[in-house]
Design a protein around this motif. Structure first.
Motif, mmCIF file in Angstrom:
data_model
loop_
_atom_site.group_PDB
_atom_site.id
_atom_site.type_symbol
_atom_site.label_atom_id
_atom_site.label_comp_id
_atom_site.label_asym_id
_atom_site.label_seq_id
_atom_site.Cartn_x
_atom_site.Cartn_y
_atom_site.Cartn_z
ATOM 1 N N VAL B 178 0.823 -1.214 0.000
ATOM 2 C CA VAL B 178 0.000 0.000 0.000
ATOM 3 C C VAL B 178 0.858 1.266 0.000
ATOM 4 N N ASP B 179 1.829 1.323 0.898
ATOM 5 C CA ASP B 179 2.653 2.530 0.998
ATOM 6 C C ASP B 179 3.448 2.778 -0.274
ATOM 7 N N THR B 180 4.075 1.697 -0.758
ATOM 8 C CA THR B 180 4.874 1.841 -1.981
ATOM 9 C C THR B 180 3.976 2.222 -3.148
ATOM 10 N N GLY B 181 2.797 1.589 -3.199
ATOM 11 C CA GLY B 181 1.848 1.892 -4.266
ATOM 12 C C GLY B 181 1.450 3.356 -4.235
ATOM 13 N N SER B 182 1.222 3.869 -3.044
ATOM 14 C CA SER B 182 0.843 5.268 -2.912
ATOM 15 C C SER B 182 1.962 6.184 -3.388
ATOM 16 N N THR B 183 3.191 5.845 -3.015
ATOM 17 C CA THR B 183 4.344 6.651 -3.438
ATOM 18 C C THR B 183 4.487 6.622 -4.956
ATOM 19 N N VAL B 184 4.329 5.424 -5.532
ATOM 20 C CA VAL B 184 4.463 5.292 -6.986
ATOM 21 C C VAL B 184 3.382 6.105 -7.680
ATOM 22 N N MET B 185 2.162 6.050 -7.158
ATOM 23 C CA MET B 185 1.074 6.810 -7.788
ATOM 24 C C MET B 185 1.322 8.308 -7.678
ATOM 25 N N ASP B 186 1.845 8.749 -6.544
ATOM 26 C CA ASP B 186 2.195 10.173 -6.399
ATOM 27 C C ASP B 186 3.176 10.585 -7.488
ATOM 28 N N MET B 187 4.187 9.748 -7.631
ATOM 29 C CA MET B 187 5.223 10.052 -8.611
ATOM 30 C C MET B 187 4.662 10.011 -10.040
ATOM 31 N N LEU B 188 3.802 9.025 -10.290
ATOM 32 C CA LEU B 188 3.200 8.890 -11.619
ATOM 33 C C LEU B 188 2.371 10.129 -11.961
ATOM 34 N N GLN B 189 1.570 10.534 -11.013
ATOM 35 C CA GLN B 189 0.726 11.713 -11.251
ATOM 36 C C GLN B 189 1.565 12.966 -11.438
ATOM 37 N N HIS B 190 2.648 13.034 -10.671
ATOM 38 C CA HIS B 190 3.530 14.198 -10.788
ATOM 39 C C HIS B 190 4.130 14.278 -12.194
ATOM 40 N N VAL B 191 4.581 13.127 -12.680
ATOM 41 C CA VAL B 191 5.239 13.110 -14.000
ATOM 42 C C VAL B 191 4.244 13.442 -15.104
ATOM 43 N N VAL B 192 3.042 12.825 -15.070
ATOM 44 C CA VAL B 192 2.095 13.076 -16.165
ATOM 45 C C VAL B 192 1.585 14.519 -16.126
ATOM 46 N N THR B 193 1.475 15.046 -14.923
ATOM 47 C CA THR B 193 1.045 16.439 -14.818
ATOM 48 C C THR B 193 2.107 17.360 -15.404
ATOM 49 N N GLU B 194 3.367 17.034 -15.111
ATOM 50 C CA GLU B 194 4.473 17.865 -15.597
ATOM 51 C C GLU B 194 4.517 17.894 -17.130
ATOM 52 N N PHE B 195 4.221 16.745 -17.737
ATOM 53 C CA PHE B 195 4.292 16.663 -19.202
ATOM 54 C C PHE B 195 2.935 16.881 -19.870
ATOM 55 N N GLY B 196 1.900 17.068 -19.090
ATOM 56 C CA GLY B 196 0.569 17.266 -19.663
ATOM 57 C C GLY B 196 0.027 16.019 -20.329
ATOM 58 N N THR B 197 0.425 14.870 -19.829
ATOM 59 C CA THR B 197 0.061 13.596 -20.452
ATOM 60 C C THR B 197 -1.316 13.134 -19.978
ATOM 61 N N VAL B 234 -12.545 9.453 -1.781
ATOM 62 C CA VAL B 234 -11.996 10.323 -2.817
ATOM 63 C C VAL B 234 -11.568 11.659 -2.268
ATOM 64 N N THR B 235 -12.481 12.304 -1.504
ATOM 65 C CA THR B 235 -12.190 13.642 -1.017
ATOM 66 C C THR B 235 -10.953 13.641 -0.132
ATOM 67 N N ALA B 236 -10.953 12.632 0.769
ATOM 68 C CA ALA B 236 -9.815 12.552 1.679
ATOM 69 C C ALA B 236 -8.522 12.274 0.919
ATOM 70 N N GLN B 237 -8.648 11.362 -0.077
ATOM 71 C CA GLN B 237 -7.467 10.985 -0.854
ATOM 72 C C GLN B 237 -6.913 12.165 -1.629
ATOM 73 N N ARG B 238 -7.814 12.893 -2.282
ATOM 74 C CA ARG B 238 -7.372 13.986 -3.138
ATOM 75 C C ARG B 238 -6.830 15.151 -2.327
ATOM 76 N N SER B 239 -7.507 15.368 -1.133
ATOM 77 C CA SER B 239 -6.997 16.471 -0.306
ATOM 78 C C SER B 239 -5.659 16.111 0.311
ATOM 79 N N GLY B 240 -5.455 14.815 0.476
ATOM 80 C CA GLY B 240 -4.197 14.379 1.060
ATOM 81 C C GLY B 240 -3.078 14.344 0.082
ATOM 82 N N SER B 241 -3.339 14.326 -1.208
ATOM 83 C CA SER B 241 -2.283 14.197 -2.204
ATOM 84 C C SER B 241 -1.745 15.542 -2.646
#
Lengths: 398, 241
Positions: B178-197, B234-241
């Motif tokens: 769970v923890d690693t998955g959360s970290t990976v998803m954070d990183m994934l979202q960060h990268v796609v946001t940066e490139f507009g993907t 969702v709300t908690a997740q998104r506000s936490g990210s």
């Protein structure tokens, strides 16, 4: 250009990563090409040995031997020799020698012995590719010597006790007018097994070389281009028949001629046939390993398809892996074959001197390399087809 | 213009007994550039098939799949392959890293199918991308020496190295804790946001789906929208990210 570089980079990466299985699969190809090229090269050297040995006895190709026999009396060597020399001069034949076999009494230390001698012209040494262990062969200047020069066999030298170039050995030759002869050279071969010596023609001014127990008149040897053999034989025979009335004249080829062509045939087709068969077996090994490996790499192929690899690209990469690997194996095998063939001590192994060691046969090297590459292409074809036919989705899930 | 448009898409496969198995039924979906959508569903619901169709790895048996306004059924196999490489990046549940290649070689691999300068500069681009996902110290490591989270980060770097328009992530956290998955998803979202993907995530994990702009449910091959009520966190997740 970029695509080609990318394909080669990918191929090299695959070979590097799978180097162990590549090496194992290529052992057969390596050995086959190594054997094929080594044997072809060794065959060339063997052919050269046979050729040189043959040329030492019969002369280089094409050597024409002409003899003239009197029909009604004993031979007059002076008349026959003069007629033959005139013919040689008339047709401007560069390489020729009169040859006369005789016997002579040689007074060795402690014993006298009848030995065979052969009177020849200086050109005879080149024409027969004679190899010397010590000293030198005759030059035209030796004709003018007051004391005859000898080139002797190792057995002859043994009777004299050895060769010192600073103090060449001498031997008193018998006959009606005994003369002290100087040994100027020693043959490398001891083909005759008993003492034997060469004399240079016309060096016997003032002394008679020896007796002629065989009753043989001198014969003429000529080294001519092979394509002119028939022409030369016809012309020389015709001229001698005219200048030597009452004689029968024979001309024939003295060198090995077609016998070497037979040897070439065996080397060319026999050895190469065996080599190709071995290479084919090596190719089957490459194919087997290729099939197994493609099965193991299905997921990787699927992943590459997800990168955008077309089926043509996958096909080419798998095929090139096989082609490049067998080409490298072929090149290495040829390199090893060259190193082996050029460094073998043939003279020690075969106990036969060789004058002109032939170069490594480039044709065999190129042929081995191309054959290895072709086998790689054939062996890579089926795994490449299997790789292309794999369904991408299944490949990724595999 | 809608970048990805699926209209009435269905997918059936022939079974060995001659019957047809319907995997996807009448899928209608539109995705805009830069959007992040998630599709949740049980195993066998057709999620991966949908992802494969979107990524041009598979073709629908019915309906129309339009990519950037072009119907994809008009493309040849070669054109589909090239378009796939240029447009899509894939992240797999099992990472699917190439064995016995370093992290750099893995990330550089997709660039071998690109053109021009991308091929020549593939190693530099791979290293830069590995830096972005925080693996600057692991560039020469073989996959076998990396942890699961690190392997997935290499896979993400690899999927982004050609700067694709769309990133397709099939259960990206499925093989991680769970923890690693959360970290990976954070990183994934960060990268796609940066490139507009555009990011399409397939998952059975609602918390992963909750990170998306829109969520869908795939059930027995039928796609339907997922309401906020279905995603309590969702709300908690998104506000936490």
């Amino acid at each position: 250009m970029t695509t080609v570089v990318a394909i080669l980079a990918e191929t090299w990466s695959e070979i590097r990563v799978h180097k162990l299985r590549v090496i194992l699969s290529l052992v057969g190809v390596f050995l086959a090409v190594f054997g094929m090229t080594s044997i072809a090269a060794a065959g060339d050297i063997g052919r050269q040995l046979v050729a040189e040995s043959s040329e030492r006895s019969g002369g280089r190709p094409a050597t024409v031997m002409v003899q003239a026999y009197p029909l009604f009396s004993g031979p007059d060597n002076e008349v026959i020799s003069t007629a033959m020399r005139e013919v040689v001069e008339r047709y401007d034949i560069r390489w020729s020698s009169l040859v006369l076999d005789e016997e002579i009494i040689a007074n060795f230390p402690g014993q006298s012995e009848r030995v065979s001698v052969r009177s020849v012209d200086p050109a005879f040494g080149i024409m027969h590719r004679l190899l010397l262990e010590h000293g030198r062969w005759f030059t035209p200047a030796d004709v003018q010597r007051y004391a005859p020069a000898l080139v002797v066999s190792p057995s002859f030298l043994e009777r004299l006790g050895g060769f010192d170039p600073n103090r060449p050995p001498t031997v008193r030759l018998g006959g009606d007018s005994p003369v002290l002869a100087t040994v100027i050279g020693v043959l490398a071969d001891d083909d005759f097994g008993s003492p034997f010596a060469y004399l240079v023609n016309d060096s016997d001014s003032g002394w008679t070389a020896g007796s002629n127990p065989y009753g043989q008149p001198p014969m003429l040897e000529m080294w001519v281009p092979p394509e002119q053999v028939d022409q030369v034989m016809a012309a020389v025979t015709g001229d001698l028949l005219l200048t030597l009335p009452g004689h029968d004249v024979f001309a024939q080829r003295a060198d090995a001629g077609d016998q070497l062509a037979q040897l070439d045939l065996v080397l060319n087709y026999g050895v190469r046939g065996v080599g190709y068969f071995a290479l084919l077996l090596g190719g089957v090994g490459v194919l087997n390993v290729g099939m197994v490996v493609v099965g193991q790499r299905i997921r990787e192929i699927g992943v590459r398809r997800s990168f955008g690899a077309t089926s043509g690209r996958v096909f080419l990469t798998i095929l090139l892996e096989s082609v490049c690997a067998t080409a490298v194996a072929g090149a290495l095998a040829i390199g090893c074959a060259i190193a082996l063939v050029l460094n073998l001590p043939y003279e020690q192994i075969l106990s036969v001197p060789i004058e002109d060691l032939p170069p490594f046969p480039l044709k065999a090297a190129v042929e081995g390399f191309l054959a290895a590459t072709a086998v790689g292409a054939l062996a890579g074809l089926i795994p490449a087809i299997v790789a292309v036919q794999a369904k991408v989705i299944d490949a990724i899930r595999y | 213009m809608t970048f990805i448009r699926l209209a009435g898409v269905g997918r059936t496969v022939a079974l060995p007994d001659g019957n047809q198995l319907e995997i996807l039924t009448d899928i209608n979906l539109e995705i805009e550039r830069g959007e992040h959508i998630a599709v949740v569903g049980r195993s066998g619901s057709g999620k991966s098939t949908l992802l494969n169709i979107i990524g041009l790895l598979d073709s629908p048996t019915t309906g129309v799949y339009g990519l950037d306004g072009q119907p994809t059924d008009a493309f040849s196999a070669r054109a589909r392959a090239r378009l796939r490489g240029a447009t899509f990046g894939f992240v797999f549940q099992q990472f699917n890293l190439l064995p016995r290649r370093s992290a750099t070689e893995n990330v550089a691999a997709p660039l071998l199918y690109a053109s021009g300068g991308q091929v020549w500069g593939r190693r530099a681009a791979a290293r830069e991308m590995l830096e972005r996902v925080g693996l600057g110290q692991r560039m020469d490591y073989l996959p076998e020496r990396l942890s699961g989270g690190e392997q997935q980060r290499v896979a993400i770097a690899r999927s982004m190295v050609r700067k694709p328009t769309v990133l397709l992530a099939d259960e990206p956290t499925g093989a991680l804790d769970v923890d690693t998955g959360s970290t990976v998803m954070d990183m994934l979202q960060h990268v796609v946001t940066e490139f507009g993907t555009t990011l399409v995530t397939i998952t059975h994990d609602l918390s992963v789906a909750a990170r998306a702009d829109r969520q869908f449910r795939l059930d027995h091959g039928v796609l339907s929208g997922l309401s906020a009520a279905d995603l309590p966190s969702v709300t908690a997740q998104r506000s936490g990210s």
